[in-house]
Design an enzyme around this catalytic site. Sequence first.
Site, mmCIF file in Angstrom:
data_model
loop_
_atom_site.group_PDB
_atom_site.id
_atom_site.type_symbol
_atom_site.label_atom_id
_atom_site.label_comp_id
_atom_site.label_asym_id
_atom_site.label_seq_id
_atom_site.Cartn_x
_atom_site.Cartn_y
_atom_site.Cartn_z
ATOM 1 N N GLU A 1 50.512 37.972 44.191
ATOM 2 C CA GLU A 1 49.384 37.735 43.299
ATOM 3 C C GLU A 1 49.040 36.246 43.217
ATOM 4 O O GLU A 1 47.883 35.866 43.337
ATOM 5 C CB GLU A 1 49.676 38.292 41.906
ATOM 6 C CG GLU A 1 48.503 38.145 40.955
ATOM 7 C CD GLU A 1 48.740 38.785 39.589
ATOM 8 O OE1 GLU A 1 47.960 38.478 38.670
ATOM 9 O OE2 GLU A 1 49.702 39.563 39.426
ATOM 10 N N ARG B 1 52.910 40.109 27.679
ATOM 11 C CA ARG B 1 53.026 41.546 27.916
ATOM 12 C C ARG B 1 54.388 42.064 27.438
ATOM 13 O O ARG B 1 54.494 43.181 26.929
ATOM 14 C CB ARG B 1 52.800 41.893 29.391
ATOM 15 C CG ARG B 1 52.754 43.394 29.647
ATOM 16 C CD ARG B 1 52.227 43.740 31.031
ATOM 17 N NE ARG B 1 50.782 43.715 31.131
ATOM 18 C CZ ARG B 1 49.996 44.767 30.893
ATOM 19 N NH1 ARG B 1 50.527 45.919 30.498
ATOM 20 N NH2 ARG B 1 48.704 44.667 31.033
ATOM 21 N N GLU C 1 52.216 50.556 37.790
ATOM 22 C CA GLU C 1 53.350 49.920 37.112
ATOM 23 C C GLU C 1 54.091 50.815 36.112
ATOM 24 O O GLU C 1 55.309 50.723 36.001
ATOM 25 C CB GLU C 1 52.852 48.663 36.382
ATOM 26 C CG GLU C 1 52.367 47.572 37.298
ATOM 27 C CD GLU C 1 51.720 46.439 36.526
ATOM 28 O OE1 GLU C 1 52.330 45.359 36.449
ATOM 29 O OE2 GLU C 1 50.615 46.640 35.982
#
Length: 1368
Positions: free
Chosen positions: A841, A919, A1300
């Site tokens: 990423e 998160r 995920e």
Amino acid sequence: MADTETRTGSESDELVFFVNGKKIVERNADPETTLLTYLRRKLGLTGTKLGCAEGGCGACTVMLSRYQIHTQQLLHYAVNACLAPLCSLHLVAVTTVEGIGSVARKLHPVQERIARAHGSQCGFCTPGIVMSMYALLRNNPTPKMADVEEAFQGNLCRCTGYRPILEGYKTFTVEGGCCGGRGRDNGCCMANWSGAEESSEEDVNESKSLFSAEDFAPFDPTQEVIFPPELMSVTKVQRSASLCFRSDRVTWLQPDSLDEFLRLKWEHPNARVVVGNTEVGIEVKFKNMVYPVILAPAFIPELNEVRHTEDGVAFGAACTLSHMGALLKQEVETLPPHRTEVFLAVLEQLRWFAGIQIRNVAAVGGNIMTASPISDLNPVFMATGCKLTLMDKDGSRVVPMDAAFFPGYRKTAMRPQEVLVSIEIPFSKRTQFVSAFKQSPRREDDISIVTAAMSVTFAPGTDAVEDLRLSYGGVAAVTTLATATAKKLLGRRWGEELLQDACSSLAEEMTLDPSAPGGMVTYRRTLTLSLFYKFYLTVLQKLREQGVKVDAVRPDCLSAADVYHPETPSSIQVYQAVPEGQCQGDAVGRPMMHLSALKHATGEAVYCDDIPLYENELYLGLVTSSKAHAHILSIDTSAAEGMPGVVCCVFAEDIPGSNATGPVQYDETVLADRQVCFSFFGQSGDSLRLTAFPSFLQVTCVGHIIGAVVADTQLRAQRAAKAVRIQYEELQPVVTIQEAIAAQSFYQPIRTIQNGDLDAGFKQADSILEGEMHIGGQEHFYLETNVTLAVPRGEDGEMELFVSTQSASKTQVLVAKALGVPANRVVVRVKRMGGGFGGKETRTTVLSTVVAVAANKLKRPVRCMLDRDEDMLVMGGRHPFYGKYKVGFLGSGKVVALDVSYYSNAGNSMDLSLSVMERALFHMENSYSVANVRGRGFLCRTNLPSNTAFRGFGGPQGMMVAESWISDVAQSLGRPAEEVRRLNLYVEGESTPYNQILNQITLDRCWDECLSRSGYQQRRAAVDLYNRQNRWTKRGLAIVPTKFGISFTAAFLNQAGALVHVYTDGSVLLTHGGTEMGQGLHTKMVQVASRVLGIPCSKIHISETSTNTVPNTSPTAASASSDLNGAAVQNACEILVKRLEPYKIKDPKGSWEDWVRAAYFDRVNLSANGFYKTPDLGYDFESNSGRVFNYFTSGVACSEVEVDCLTGSHKNLSSTIVMDVGHSLNPAIDIGQVEGAFMQGLGLFTMEELCYSPQGVLLTRGPGSYKIPAFGDIPTQLTVSLLRDAPNDKAIYASKAVGEPPLFLASANFYAIKDAVAAARWESGVSGPFRLDSPASCERIRTACSDRFTKLCPPAEPGTFTPWSVQV
């Protein structure tokens, strides 16, 4: 042909071999070139992949075939092309994946079945797996499943979870052959339905088949590619001849007789002897060893001879381990059992010795001569008194393999001029019992932690010990014999008293320095005792079988002596079928094969490094820091620049634009740069005078990129990079989370989420407990490492980059910044990736920017694909986390207050660490409703390579700590954990700590279905019964939920674009902002476009993702790519449908092509842009308000495990997963994502361990030392059910994100292990909550199972020694 003695100068022989039936004559064979390099670079056969360069992943598997004159038979065998020296292939036929079939020509059934069974996702490992299976079928056209499983011991896959590969290939086996329509309901027996549940009314709309074997082409072994007739003729007529191949650094001598071999060894006593190259290849590649002379005696008859002697069987030193194993199996089948104890011990070790590709070429002599202290076989040879025949040109001698044979680390008692000719493995005696043991992090293809072999001989008819040998590997610098202990036990009776004395003596004798390499010192010492206890029990049973009066083994101890034999896994997949009325041509909701699967299986799928070499192309090698924190005093490139093929070196001063880089903050450098230091020099009036001066270049982690060397080949670039000499002034590094806490080394901000009244909550609680947990990091281990090809376009600063990245736009922006040009001059193209998982990423730009700078400097194409060890060193991984919690709860188990602090090891830059921590905080309560809660997140600034995104993105770490405190609550109350979990589970309409109301939440439905499908209550009763009946093996059971928020937490990223072209022939070219890394995104997008446009998927094509088609794309991440890009594709297609509508109305009976042509002639735009942004997102931490997530994906898993309390090993017995993915766009892809994520989570929580030295050096840099789950780690029973009737109105076609969320469900296996360990501790008189860090490695499990053996091996006091590795 002249023998090797008469050749002078640079003369080399011709190397003759065949590749896919084509004759190759190589006149300049380089001894340092591998078969893999030759195939890819010289022959352009790129189907064979580079995954690790150390024979540990199987991506490079090919089949070798040779005609054996002495047997007049063909021998086919799989090998690792990355280790096979080109020079070893004289008169060999090589078959690669391209040679057995292609999409254009004809698929081989092996290729077709893995693809149609959905056994290929990213596809990078697929050619290697195909060739392993192909080689098996060439030798055995009707294998058993056990043969298939053995064939795959040397292959790894990071995407699929392995299940579909085995399902597809089961169709070749005797167990799995087609029944000809005699299956259930006259259907196909191979429609992978395992029939665990009978049909009920509810099942009417359920499907249990993802593929049908009836669709497979039949397999006809008589139609295989023939062995080249010319090669057979040449092999038959050409007498054996010695060969010589030379390069500028190495001479390869292949003698044709033993006499010549002995002469050459006399002349070159320091020459390395190579047969399989499985050890020397590693030394040359990773230890920078150079061996000027290599002797290759693989085909000398005497060294391959197998002789039966009076005392046993003598194997020539060049006999491969596979050959030795096959012959020993024959002996075991024909000889009386009492004669084969030694053979069985050797076979037990061979079962788990590397992968079959290694065993097929590795020689028994090489295994001995390597003198590894953790050798699997040497302890057996030592404990059983094997004899070695050694020779030099003056004669021979026979020596026993005893304590004197290995005088020191990696040394033997042989003289330099001697060679090992053979080893004699003895028959066992009637009263002799032999056992062999190997303990490793993973059963399949793994190096051992401790290996042992034990042999005891009794006086006939008694239990009096006549001879005892206990040999261990892994507890000293050499394979060692416990001579003192054995001596004490001679003459003793085999009973409890002997056991006690043996354990006490072994604990004293088998000491190990607490700083010993390899670490795990206490565990290794404990294993010496535990393994002896297993041997003790085994021998007791055998003595009783012989009628000797000895103590009976207690029934509850019997399982401790069991030898592990894997069961063939079985599986069920359940999903909701498409509605009855759905048009047959509508692909949405159907289990459609991955669009590239067939190309994956044939090797025709093109990955970045498969792009043909450009004319004038160069290769780049990285120069990286060897220190974690240091100033660079000097850099000397003279040696590197003088090496052959080197073009230039690249450093910070070669960057035309900005050296500052980073995905969010520009807190990193493209190449190591000078830190500007500021000094205060008193006051001038009222102001401070600030003077800046340049300091030294600074590096802040091991692997920090300092510069690069560009050369004409990869090998030369890498060699030259290693020749750059750097002088450092070392600074004190911060390596671990605990060191960062002590130094208060944190990045800002420190995030907090708080809700309710914490003080009131704790006052309300009946009980309060505190705990802590550490969760280790994880290496992405995408099979395709990072790779970039940069091509300058020659005008206006334009550059084109081919990159394996999830973030094409971020790569474009950062490359443009480094080059000092606008982004519109840089085009980034991504065809596909061989896996990503978040690791591609942001961190891909670390490499891409350097390659672009080099290409810009030289105005020539530059390529770089990192080796596995480089990638692991430089790129970072999942953040290690440390969690501390205080939890208040009522007597019922209801949690009323939670205070939790998370500390993550961010590394030497911010990267995405803040978002990862956010998160984690958003998932700190997992699926449990807690009224009063506070979570704080600290980002530890350390001198490790920057950690980054990884599937789950902090969510798994946040939830893992939650499951720790919920299980602690259950344990402290003595209540069943599943009851406490269910009691606290969220229900519809409740609010999260970040004030998001839960709508359409399906946790309770998933929970109830998982309980039902798993048969939880019956399992629980069976587990409890098993644990009462077994002392040294325990079973555990756990059921764990997950609730995963879907959206990028940075609101601006929740957008996507698409571009759709319709051509006049009716074909459609589709482009969108997402990248394909194996998750099937392109396949799903084609399905969406197919539905909207009303045309078959076959008319739609996606070529690649590129920044010049869809700009400003978000990374393909956060599980949201199908949602975002799917809606953008839908938008674009709907625009086109609207434009075509008038022509449909005009010509209702016309075809798609008719309408397209009519629109074109009417001058209608047949191209459309689509765009989508997720509505109503945005959260503010200060006010704890706003909507974080668009929706939640939920799931529940129930897992059962069995733990060996003596070794810490565990077996995954069963896992049942229920996942809510809404209305699945593609059940085959979604179930593949569930299984793949689950297996990756299994690695995270139970196996994968990154080891760092106290100085911040990564010690685990490849598959040899870093273990991801393998084929043998799949749960024996695996059920995956996609929740039915659960539409999601917030995503495309009522689907849900799936990439995920399932990963965390593997924590069910971790907590099942913890459940089993709790049962073991209870048996030892220890109860209550206890800490078990993740991963639950065999070391941690064994240590937690406190018992009489662990008490004999207490750990050294912390602070009294320097550990080999530290918990970061």
